[in-house]
Design an enzyme around this catalytic site. Sequence first.
Site, PDB file in Angstrom:
ATOM      1  N   GLY A  11     -10.591   2.139  -1.263  1.00 56.64           N
ATOM      2  CA  GLY A  11      -9.544   2.919  -0.614  1.00 56.64           C
ATOM      3  C   GLY A  11      -8.539   3.453  -1.612  1.00 56.64           C
ATOM      4  O   GLY A  11      -8.215   2.788  -2.601  1.00 56.64           O
ATOM      5  N   ARG A  72     -17.025   4.628  -1.466  1.00 61.57           N
ATOM      6  CA  ARG A  72     -17.689   3.318  -1.455  1.00 61.57           C
ATOM      7  C   ARG A  72     -19.172   3.580  -1.683  1.00 61.57           C
ATOM      8  O   ARG A  72     -19.717   4.567  -1.199  1.00 61.57           O
ATOM      9  CB  ARG A  72     -17.430   2.599  -0.133  1.00 61.57           C
ATOM     10  CG  ARG A  72     -15.935   2.475   0.165  1.00 61.57           C
ATOM     11  CD  ARG A  72     -15.672   1.662   1.416  1.00 61.57           C
ATOM     12  NE  ARG A  72     -14.280   1.791   1.839  1.00 61.57           N
ATOM     13  CZ  ARG A  72     -13.265   1.117   1.334  1.00 61.57           C
ATOM     14  NH1 ARG A  72     -13.475   0.256   0.362  1.00 61.57           N
ATOM     15  NH2 ARG A  72     -12.038   1.287   1.786  1.00 61.57           N
ATOM     16  N   ASP A 103     -10.305  -5.656  -4.485  1.00 64.04           N
ATOM     17  CA  ASP A 103     -11.175  -6.802  -4.717  1.00 64.04           C
ATOM     18  C   ASP A 103     -12.645  -6.387  -4.846  1.00 64.04           C
ATOM     19  O   ASP A 103     -13.343  -6.834  -5.763  1.00 64.04           O
ATOM     20  CB  ASP A 103     -11.011  -7.803  -3.567  1.00 64.04           C
ATOM     21  CG  ASP A 103     -11.826  -9.064  -3.771  1.00 64.04           C
ATOM     22  OD1 ASP A 103     -11.425  -9.899  -4.610  1.00 64.04           O
ATOM     23  OD2 ASP A 103     -12.864  -9.224  -3.099  1.00 64.04           O
ATOM     24  N   THR A 125      -4.738  -1.177  -4.711  1.00 59.34           N
ATOM     25  CA  THR A 125      -5.029  -1.275  -3.277  1.00 59.34           C
ATOM     26  C   THR A 125      -3.728  -1.527  -2.527  1.00 59.34           C
ATOM     27  O   THR A 125      -2.897  -2.330  -2.968  1.00 59.34           O
ATOM     28  CB  THR A 125      -6.019  -2.409  -2.965  1.00 59.34           C
ATOM     29  OG1 THR A 125      -6.043  -2.653  -1.556  1.00 59.34           O
ATOM     30  CG2 THR A 125      -5.651  -3.700  -3.673  1.00 59.34           C
ATOM     31  N   ASP A 127      -3.411  -3.110   0.162  1.00 61.34           N
ATOM     32  CA  ASP A 127      -3.460  -4.366   0.923  1.00 61.34           C
ATOM     33  C   ASP A 127      -2.835  -5.553   0.199  1.00 61.34           C
ATOM     34  O   ASP A 127      -2.555  -6.577   0.822  1.00 61.34           O
ATOM     35  CB  ASP A 127      -4.909  -4.715   1.274  1.00 61.34           C
ATOM     36  CG  ASP A 127      -5.491  -3.771   2.307  1.00 61.34           C
ATOM     37  OD1 ASP A 127      -4.720  -3.238   3.126  1.00 61.34           O
ATOM     38  OD2 ASP A 127      -6.716  -3.553   2.293  1.00 61.34           O
ATOM     39  N   ASP A 129      -4.304  -7.607  -1.754  1.00 62.24           N
ATOM     40  CA  ASP A 129      -5.225  -8.718  -1.534  1.00 62.24           C
ATOM     41  C   ASP A 129      -5.946  -9.183  -2.793  1.00 62.24           C
ATOM     42  O   ASP A 129      -6.992  -9.829  -2.729  1.00 62.24           O
ATOM     43  CB  ASP A 129      -6.265  -8.342  -0.467  1.00 62.24           C
ATOM     44  CG  ASP A 129      -7.118  -7.139  -0.868  1.00 62.24           C
ATOM     45  OD1 ASP A 129      -6.788  -6.478  -1.872  1.00 62.24           O
ATOM     46  OD2 ASP A 129      -8.105  -6.866  -0.168  1.00 62.24           O
ATOM     47  N   ARG A 171      -6.925  -5.942   6.968  1.00 66.72           N
ATOM     48  CA  ARG A 171      -8.055  -6.549   7.681  1.00 66.72           C
ATOM     49  C   ARG A 171      -8.196  -8.025   7.337  1.00 66.72           C
ATOM     50  O   ARG A 171      -8.486  -8.853   8.187  1.00 66.72           O
ATOM     51  CB  ARG A 171      -9.344  -5.791   7.341  1.00 66.72           C
ATOM     52  CG  ARG A 171     -10.545  -6.218   8.180  1.00 66.72           C
ATOM     53  CD  ARG A 171     -11.736  -5.302   7.978  1.00 66.72           C
ATOM     54  NE  ARG A 171     -11.479  -3.969   8.488  1.00 66.72           N
ATOM     55  CZ  ARG A 171     -11.351  -2.882   7.748  1.00 66.72           C
ATOM     56  NH1 ARG A 171     -11.455  -2.969   6.440  1.00 66.72           N
ATOM     57  NH2 ARG A 171     -11.125  -1.704   8.293  1.00 66.72           N
ATOM     58  N   HIS A 215      15.833  -3.024  22.098  1.00 68.01           N
ATOM     59  CA  HIS A 215      14.464  -2.748  21.683  1.00 68.01           C
ATOM     60  C   HIS A 215      13.847  -4.003  21.081  1.00 68.01           C
ATOM     61  O   HIS A 215      14.541  -4.957  20.727  1.00 68.01           O
ATOM     62  CB  HIS A 215      14.454  -1.636  20.629  1.00 68.01           C
ATOM     63  CG  HIS A 215      15.054  -2.091  19.324  1.00 68.01           C
ATOM     64  ND1 HIS A 215      16.392  -1.991  19.067  1.00 68.01           N
ATOM     65  CD2 HIS A 215      14.496  -2.675  18.227  1.00 68.01           C
ATOM     66  CE1 HIS A 215      16.644  -2.494  17.868  1.00 68.01           C
ATOM     67  NE2 HIS A 215      15.508  -2.912  17.331  1.00 68.01           N
TER      68      HIS A 215
END
Length: 320
Positions: A11, A72, A103, A125, A127, A129, A171, A215
Site C-alpha cells: 500500500g 502487490r 511487513d 506503511t 498501519d 505494523d 486490519r 455528540h
Amino acid sequence: MKRIGVLTSGGDAPGMNAAIRAVVRCGIDNGMEVYGIRRGYEGLLDGEIEKMERSDVGDILHRGGTILQTARSERFQKKEGQKRAATVLETFGIEGLVVIGGDGSTRGGLDLSRQGIKVMCVPGTIDNDVAYSDFTIGFDTAVNTVLDAVSKIRDTSSAHERTVVIEVMGRHCGDIALYAGLAGGAECALLPEEPFDVNEICRRILEGTNRGKLHSIVINAEGSGIATDKLVKEIEAKTGRETRPVILSYLQRGGTPTMRDRLLATRTAAKAVELLRDDEDSKAIGEIGGQILAFDLEAALKVERDFDREMYDLIGVLAK
C-alpha cells in the site's frame, strides 16, 4: 557498490516520495547509479527499470503516493518469481536494492536477500505494523488525516446530537484507531488487539449524554472484529440515539506528508544508501527512541509488537 535500485511495494503511504528522493540523491552523491523500479516486485519481474537522475526526484518531497507506483505481486511470492527477480537485477547490474514498504514488502526483501541480493528495507506503511520500528513512514500523516476528519464530523454530529462511528484502516494493527481515538477525544477505539463489549460502549455514550454531551465519536479499526454497519445498528438500538457511519477508506493514504513523515523517510532512506555503500549485509532500518538504527533483516521480522495498553486505557479514562 556502483549500481543500486529502489522500489515501493504494498500500500502507498505519504512520505514514500521523500524516501525515493533521498535514495536517488544520496546514492548519486556517493558515486552510485540509481535505478527506479516501477510497480514494486511485480514491475521488477517485468523489468520495468529506469536510471534516475537528481532532476527526476525534484519537487516530489511534499507529494503523497509514490512516483514509482506500487503493486502487490503473487508471482513474486513463489520461489520461481524470486529467482527471476534476482536474475533481472543481475541483468541490469544492480548490486543492491532499497525496498520501501510494510511487513509483507520486508518479507519479500528477505526472500530476495536469500537469492544473493543485498536488500535494505525502509518501513513505509500507514498501519504502523512494523515491529522493529517505533513508527513507520505515512503513519503520522494518516493519523492527522483522521483527526482532521474527526474535527469536521464533530461539528455536524454536535449540531444534530448524533453518535458517529468512524471506520479507519488497520486490519491487523489498530494503531491508527488507537492514536486517533486518544488524540481525537473519542468515547472509545475498537482495535484488532483488544476484545470489546458493545454494552460498555453504549454505557459510555449514555453517560456522556447524561452529562449534557451533544455528540459521541467511536473509532472502529477495520480489523476490530465487528463491521461498522453492524456496530452502528447495535449502538442505535441500545442507546436510542441516532447513529451514523463514516468510512474514511483511501482518504487516509493520500495527502501531503507531515514534517515527521518527511524526516523519517529521508533519514531511513539515507541510512539505507549508506549501508549499501559500505557493502553491509541485508538490513531492516527503523526508528527507535528517535535514533535511526539498522537490524539484521531476518531477526527484525521476528520482533513482536507491543500493545500500548496504557494509551488504550487512557481513552476510557478521558471519555468519562
